[in-house]
Design an enzyme around this catalytic site. Structure first.
Site, short mmCIF file in Angstrom:
data_model
loop_
_atom_site.label_atom_id
_atom_site.label_comp_id
_atom_site.label_asym_id
_atom_site.label_seq_id
_atom_site.Cartn_x
_atom_site.Cartn_y
_atom_site.Cartn_z
N CYS A 38 7.52 3.97 -17.80
CA CYS A 38 6.23 4.32 -17.20
C CYS A 38 6.45 5.11 -15.91
CB CYS A 38 5.47 3.04 -16.90
SG CYS A 38 5.12 2.04 -18.34
N CYS A 74 12.69 -4.47 -19.19
CA CYS A 74 11.26 -4.78 -19.30
C CYS A 74 11.01 -6.15 -19.90
CB CYS A 74 10.56 -3.72 -20.15
SG CYS A 74 11.17 -3.63 -21.86
N CYS A 124 7.35 3.47 -12.50
CA CYS A 124 8.59 2.69 -12.48
C CYS A 124 9.79 3.50 -12.95
CB CYS A 124 8.44 1.45 -13.36
SG CYS A 124 7.01 0.45 -12.96
N CYS A 154 3.44 -7.23 -15.15
CA CYS A 154 2.87 -6.00 -15.71
C CYS A 154 3.55 -5.67 -17.04
CB CYS A 154 3.02 -4.85 -14.70
SG CYS A 154 2.19 -3.33 -15.18
N CYS A 155 4.89 -5.72 -17.07
CA CYS A 155 5.61 -5.44 -18.32
C CYS A 155 5.24 -6.46 -19.40
CB CYS A 155 7.12 -5.47 -18.09
SG CYS A 155 7.82 -3.97 -17.40
FE1 SF4 Z 1 3.94 -1.89 -15.77
FE2 SF4 Z 1 5.99 -0.48 -14.78
FE3 SF4 Z 1 6.38 -2.28 -16.76
FE4 SF4 Z 1 5.09 0.03 -17.21
S1 SF4 Z 1 7.26 -0.24 -16.64
S2 SF4 Z 1 4.48 -1.96 -17.98
S3 SF4 Z 1 3.91 0.28 -15.29
S4 SF4 Z 1 5.74 -2.68 -14.61
#
Ligand code: SF4
EC number: 1.8.4.10
Length: 254
Positions: free
Chosen positions: A219, A245, A222, A136-137
């Site tokens: 985010c 991240c 998280c 996701c990151c």
């Molecule tokens: Fe995705 Fe969490 Fe990374 Fe944001 S911090 S990009 S929601 S995994």
């Protein structure tokens, strides 16, 4: 000045923002850094970085460190871009902090990559942050910024990390070599107390979540408030076996 950039997935085409002055002044990556010390004024480090790297660029997530660095950079003569990646999962307070900073520093250009992103925009499965936060990151944060930097080609980045944010950051130098470009960290030796005192003295627009214990804010899925005695970043990806991240550590670091 505002510039918003949408991803190709959002129908935005290449990550190009107009209008923007062409980058005609290359950096001087071979300029060796002076021997900065804990007592060095961060503004002097920024001035050195601007002279050595006229194409210096500043990514920011507008945490306390970032807000302080932004103010110091403006004082030191930085007039470049402040680049923010909208993952689609930011707290409303973070977006509002960005907007307040943009109003306060009209001499800087605020660029938002992935503008208009949202959890249901189709870029990733909406719950990817839970099943695979690294992916996701990578998709929502690292890749958009990497692509933008590839387009812009800065020879150095201005970054706000400091040693006392987490044990994993305890050795951050003022100037990091290696990788695609230099990372200049003028606040490497500043403590949280110094940052808070500076922000209060200069009445900086700190993200209000900070005062609710969110000492490092990413985010919303998280990030949690930290508990007494925890590192400032202990609330990031808590319980997910992840501490960064990928922007500043790992094989794809900036
Ligand atoms: Fe995705 Fe969490 Fe990374 Fe944001 S911090 S990009 S929601 S995994």
């Amino acid at each position: 000045m505002t510039a918003e950039v949408r991803t190709p997935e959002q129908g935005g085409g290449p990550l190009t923002t107009e209008p923007r002055a062409p980058r005609s002044a290359p950096g001087h990556a071979d300029a060796s850094a002076p021997a900065f010390g804990p007592e060095t004024d961060p503004r002097d480090i920024i001035r050195w970085a601007l002279a050595a790297h006229p194409d210096l660029l500043m990514p920011s997530a507008f945490n306390l460190n970032g807000v302080v660095l932004l103010d110091l950079a403006a004082q030191a003569g930085y007039r470049g871009e402040v680049v923010f990646v909208d993952t689609g999962y930011h707290f409303p307070e973070t977006l509002a902090t960005r907007d307040r900073l943009e109003s306060r520093y009209p001499e800087l250009t605020f660029v938002t990559l992935n503008a208009g992103a949202s959890p249901d925009d189709g870029q990733t499965p909406p719950d990817l942050y839970a099943s695979d936060p690294d992916a996701c990151c990578a998709a929502r944060k690292v890749d958009p910024l990497q692509r933008y930097l590839k387009e812009q080609g800065p020879s150095a980045l201005l970054n706000a990390r400091s040693r006392d944010q987490a044990s994993t950051r305890a050795d951050i130098p003022f100037v990091e070599e290696g990788g695609a470009r230099r990372r200049v960290n003028p606040l490497a030796h500043w403590t949280r107390e110094q940052l808070e005192a500076y922000a209060a003295e200069h009445d900086l627009p700190v993200n209000p979540l900070y005062f609710d214990g969110f000492l490092s804010i990413g985010c919303w899925p998280c990030t949690r408030a930290v508990k007494p005695g925890e590192d400032a970043r202990a609330g990031r990806w808590a319980g997910k076996g992840k501490t960064e991240c990928g922007l500043w550590q790992g094989e794809n670091k900036l």
